[in-house]
Scaffold this active site. Structure first.
Site, PDB file in Angstrom:
ATOM      1  N   CYS A 162       1.667  73.960  13.439  1.00  0.00           N
ATOM      2  CA  CYS A 162       2.860  74.441  14.140  1.00  0.00           C
ATOM      3  C   CYS A 162       2.685  75.810  14.784  1.00  0.00           C
ATOM      4  CB  CYS A 162       4.044  74.480  13.177  1.00  0.00           C
ATOM      5  SG  CYS A 162       4.275  72.937  12.273  1.00  0.00           S
ATOM      6  N   HIS A 294      10.771  80.961  13.731  1.00  0.00           N
ATOM      7  CA  HIS A 294      10.144  79.659  13.508  1.00  0.00           C
ATOM      8  C   HIS A 294      11.247  78.672  13.125  1.00  0.00           C
ATOM      9  CE1 HIS A 294       6.881  76.923  13.035  1.00  0.00           C
ATOM     10  NE2 HIS A 294       7.131  76.701  11.760  1.00  0.00           N
ATOM     11  N   GLU A 305      11.293  83.082   5.890  1.00  0.00           N
ATOM     12  CA  GLU A 305      11.230  83.821   7.151  1.00  0.00           C
ATOM     13  C   GLU A 305      12.248  84.961   7.177  1.00  0.00           C
ATOM     14  OE1 GLU A 305      10.906  82.996  11.961  1.00  0.00           O
ATOM     15  OE2 GLU A 305      11.594  81.384  10.647  1.00  0.00           O
ATOM     16  N   LYS A 326      14.882  75.378  17.819  1.00  0.00           N
ATOM     17  CA  LYS A 326      14.540  74.046  17.298  1.00  0.00           C
ATOM     18  C   LYS A 326      15.802  73.238  17.011  1.00  0.00           C
ATOM     19  CE  LYS A 326      10.043  75.030  15.127  1.00  0.00           C
ATOM     20  NZ  LYS A 326       9.846  76.450  15.489  1.00  0.00           N
ATOM     21  N   HIS A 331      11.434  70.254  16.682  1.00  0.00           N
ATOM     22  CA  HIS A 331      10.183  70.940  16.347  1.00  0.00           C
ATOM     23  C   HIS A 331       9.033  70.238  17.060  1.00  0.00           C
ATOM     24  CE1 HIS A 331       7.044  72.997  14.408  1.00  0.00           C
ATOM     25  NE2 HIS A 331       7.499  73.042  13.172  1.00  0.00           N
TER      26      HIS A 331
END
Length: 402
Positions: A162, A294, A305, A326, A331
């Protein structure tokens, strides 16, 4: 060290078939996630995704090209055309010799793999098309972009799950900044939305059956997407000399490894990448106005995160805006950082911060300003783009308004 700017951007994803369409959808907080449509989808437990709709490859590519281009390559070439046309660059002479392409991709030609496994194992055929290998290989898209645009400099593909796109763009940035190349084509793509691709992700038990809700207390997993984001990274003086339009400046990056677990994220590893990007860009934490997170919508990623951001930014974390797009486009795995960079450009250039849609309940472990549900007008001078991958591989880019 040279200054590096972005002079072209292109994309195709679940929100739109171009950058203007995508940014409009982000501003409106539109959701591109819906019911999946492909063969045997009824056999899957997960039946939603950020699928690209209305894309007709037959009208874009001829028969010979179709035999060589997996869907992820088709997406890449579509986005590259938009980016390079916007940049106004033509690659010949010394520029052709030095310019290259660095792309991120995780799964390679998953559509081709899926079709040919079916052909051999289900249909019992003993032969596959002679171009299966060049069609499915991870570096196919980079190869075709280099051939299409006469890019004879360093060209390769980065595959770090990713974080692939962010790692790729960081490498391209470094090449331009160091003087190795005056311009690089970079970004990433992915197309895993086929039976085998989704079935494999089902096994991880991190997928949502209904929606992607990053940072919301009732989040229940990630949702896959597909598409591509491609950019032209160019040396600042080179761009100015030819009167190019500059979208923003890339000012720093950092990479780190958790060295801890193959799938569980580490706060310390993420924090090292974020603080490293600030250090490389030579900026103070207080200068950052927006972070494109992310933000996968999984319990593990989101709280980790947020904890990393809180650690790095301290009291300034309370005044930061951090959102996950996202929630809108899904994603894109290896291509996700590239599409998400568009949100950073929009924040810097247009003063519009893309929202985290699907946000329903505050989570004490994600106690940051996640720009819930509606886009926000704000002056942003510096933005970060986070990418944290399986394998504990992290890459963060820093960008500035020009």
């Amino acid at each position: 060290m040279k200054r590096v700017v972005i002079t072209g951007a292109g994309t195709i994803n679940a929100l739109g078939h171009s950058v203007p369409e995508t940014l409009e959808a982000m501003r409106e907080g539109r959701c591109g996630i819906g019911e999946l449509e492909f063969r045997d989808v009824e056999r899957l437990a997960i039946r939603i995704g950020g699928q690209v709709r209305g894309f007709e490859a037959e009208g874009r590519f001829n028969r010979q090209q179709m035999s060589l281009y997996d869907r992820f390559t088709q997406f890449t070439l579509t986005a590259a055309k938009e980016a390079i046309e916007q940049s106004g660059l033509e690659f010949h002479g010394d520029l052709s010799a030095k310019a290259g392409v660095v792309l991120g991709n995780s799964g390679g030609g998953m559509q081709t793999l899926d079709e040919n496994y079916r052909s051999v194992y289900e249909d019992g055929k003993n032969r596959v098309h002679p171009f299966v290998v060049p069609k499915l290989m991870n570096n196919a898209a980079a190869g075709h972009v280099s051939m299409q645009y006469n890019l004879k400099g360093p060209s390769f593909t980065v595959s770090t799950a990713c974080a692939s796109s962010n790692h790729a763009m960081a490498q391209a940035f470094q090449m331009v900044r160091s003087g190795m190349s005056p311009a690089m084509i970079t970004g990433g793509s992915e197309s895993m939305l086929c039976f085998g691709g989704v079935k494999a992700w089902e096994g991880l038990r991190v997928m949502s059956k209904d929606a992607c809700r990053p940072f919301s207390a009732n989040r229940n997993g990630m949702v896959q997407g597909e598409g591509a984001g491609i950019f032209v990274f160019e040396e600042y003086d080179h761009a100015r000399a030819r009167g190019a339009e500059i979208l923003c400046e890339v000012i720093g990056f950092a990479m780190s490894s958790d060295a801890a677990d193959i799938v569980m994220p580490s706060k310390q590893g993420a924090a090292r990448a974020i603080s490293g990007a600030l250090q490389d860009a030579r900026i103070a934490a207080s200068e950052v106005g927006y972070i494109n997170a992310h933000g996968t919508g999984t319990a593990a990623n989101d709280k980790t995160e947020c904890a990393a951001v809180a650690d790095v930014f301290g009291p300034h974390a309370d005044s930061l805006m951090i959102s996950s797009t996202k929630s809108m486009h899904g994603h894109l795995i290896g291509g996700t950082g590239a599409v998400e960079l568009l949100a950073c450009i929009m924040a810097l250039r247009d003063g519009v911060v893309a929202p985290t849609i699907g946000y329903e309940e505050p989570d004490p472990e994600c106690n940051l300003d996640v720009v819930p549900n509606e886009a926000r007008e704000a002056k942003v001078d510096v933005a970060l783009s986070n990418a944290f991958a399986f394998g504990g591989l992290n890459a963060v880019l820093a960008l500035r308004k020009v």
